[in-house]
Write a protein that holds these residues in place. Structure first.
Motif, PDB file in Angstrom:
ATOM      1  N   THR A  64       1.758  -5.765  15.645  1.00 21.74           N
ATOM      2  CA  THR A  64       1.315  -5.512  14.275  1.00 21.74           C
ATOM      3  C   THR A  64       0.721  -4.109  14.181  1.00 21.74           C
ATOM      4  OG1 THR A  64      -0.952  -6.325  14.566  1.00 21.74           O
ATOM      5  CG2 THR A  64       0.729  -7.952  13.971  1.00 21.74           C
ATOM      6  N   ARG A  65       0.800  -3.542  12.991  1.00 21.31           N
ATOM      7  CA  ARG A  65       0.114  -2.284  12.724  1.00 21.31           C
ATOM      8  C   ARG A  65      -0.007  -2.087  11.216  1.00 21.31           C
ATOM      9  NH1 ARG A  65       3.587   3.015  14.264  1.00 21.31           N
ATOM     10  NH2 ARG A  65       1.887   3.974  13.090  1.00 21.31           N
ATOM     11  N   SER A  66      -0.975  -1.260  10.841  1.00 19.61           N
ATOM     12  CA  SER A  66      -1.142  -0.868   9.437  1.00 19.61           C
ATOM     13  C   SER A  66      -0.535   0.506   9.235  1.00 19.61           C
ATOM     14  CB  SER A  66      -2.626  -0.842   9.072  1.00 19.61           C
ATOM     15  OG  SER A  66      -3.220  -2.103   9.298  1.00 19.61           O
ATOM     16  N   LEU A  67       0.019   0.736   8.053  1.00 17.15           N
ATOM     17  CA  LEU A  67       0.609   2.019   7.707  1.00 17.15           C
ATOM     18  C   LEU A  67      -0.189   2.632   6.556  1.00 17.15           C
ATOM     19  CD1 LEU A  67       4.399   0.995   7.599  1.00 17.15           C
ATOM     20  CD2 LEU A  67       3.064   1.734   9.583  1.00 17.15           C
ATOM     21  N   THR A  68      -0.589   3.871   6.716  1.00 15.48           N
ATOM     22  CA  THR A  68      -1.273   4.585   5.644  1.00 15.48           C
ATOM     23  C   THR A  68      -0.241   5.328   4.815  1.00 15.48           C
ATOM     24  OG1 THR A  68      -3.277   4.842   6.975  1.00 15.48           O
ATOM     25  CG2 THR A  68      -3.009   6.331   5.105  1.00 15.48           C
ATOM     26  N   LEU A  69      -0.349   5.227   3.501  1.00 15.50           N
ATOM     27  CA  LEU A  69       0.613   5.849   2.601  1.00 15.50           C
ATOM     28  C   LEU A  69      -0.061   6.931   1.775  1.00 15.50           C
ATOM     29  CD1 LEU A  69       2.496   2.705   1.242  1.00 15.50           C
ATOM     30  CD2 LEU A  69       2.981   4.052   3.295  1.00 15.50           C
ATOM     31  N   PRO A  70       0.667   8.005   1.466  1.00 12.48           N
ATOM     32  CA  PRO A  70       0.095   9.053   0.614  1.00 12.48           C
ATOM     33  C   PRO A  70      -0.110   8.517  -0.800  1.00 12.48           C
ATOM     34  CG  PRO A  70       2.447   9.425   0.931  1.00 12.48           C
ATOM     35  CD  PRO A  70       2.070   8.284   1.833  1.00 12.48           C
TER      36      PRO A  70
END
Length: 241
Positions: A93-99
């Protein structure tokens, strides 16, 4: 066959303006998907506590929740989380940061379902077209640099008003963009905000919008779903490309 679903639960506040997490879980039981991407699972202000607790999810459904929250009482990353049917194995699992002008993010989980591996992205894109485009491209860029390529499903509330173009054009360049049907507003659905997108090695054998009486009351969005079949030959080509 693998079934997936996406649902913007609006912090468990229904069209009757009652916050009723039990109702949301009953709707998820109706949909009966193997994996569910949820949006707006946490309250927006204060402690940003989850409107659905992991304990309640476990008690009332056959799902377990992946906690992406960085706060003690949160379940999601910018409101996004993923539920999976018990018995399915979580590999990564991982989180993705979005602009974004406002906080936005996406969540990723790799699963083993029987003999199959499947990557799932849950996301909730912004309200401004320019930023939706940037967010879509950011998701694709972050997928490209992962060590292992897997059959992938991207699903969530895209906030895309049009049925084509915009952020959809970024995904459509290398993915299948599925249109399950109008899912917003739940009382009279006319907009296709909620989408399911797959890599080319995933065949969609069916898709739709869950329109039960309960779902029309649970949130301002309706759940969308799809049944999937992984093309093993195409998946093997993707992994070795």
């Amino acid at each position: 066959m693998i079934s997936v679903a996406s649902y913007n639960i609006r912090k468990s506040v229904g069209t009757d303006w009652r916050r009723d997490p039990a109702r949301i879980l009953d709707i998820l039981n109706e949909v009966d998907a193997d994996i569910v991407a949820l949006q707006e699972v946490d309250r927006r202000f204060g402690s940003r506590s989850a409107s659905l607790s992991p304990e309640m999810i476990t008690e009332r459904t056959d799902y377990s929740a992946i906690s992406f929250g960085v706060r003690a009482q949160s379940l999601g990353w910018h409101g996004n989380t993923i539920l999976y049917r018990r018995g399915i194995e979580v590999l990564y699992t991982r989180s993705l940061t979005l602009p974004a002008l406002e906080p936005r993010g996406a969540v990723l989980a790799d699963f083993r379902i029987g003999e199959e591996k499947l990557r799932v992205i849950g996301l909730h894109l912004g309200l401004v077209d320019l930023w939706r485009r940037r967010q879509a491209q950011s998701v694709l860029n972050q997928l490209d640099v992962l060590d292992e390529a897997l059959p992938t499903v991207i699903m969530g509330d895209l906030n895309q008003w049009t049925t084509e173009g915009g952020c959809l054009s970024h995904f459509a360049a290398s993915h299948r963009v599925i249109e399950p049907g109008p899912s917003f507003h739940s009382t009279k659905p006319v907009l296709n905000f909620d989408r399911i997108i797959t890599t080319m090695d995933v065949e969609v054998t069916g898709s739709g919008v869950h329109m039960s009486d309960l779902a029309r009351k649970g949130s301002d969005h309706l759940p969308v779903w799809a049944r999937l079949k992984i093309d093993q030959q195409a998946a093997q080509v993707s992994r070795t490309a």
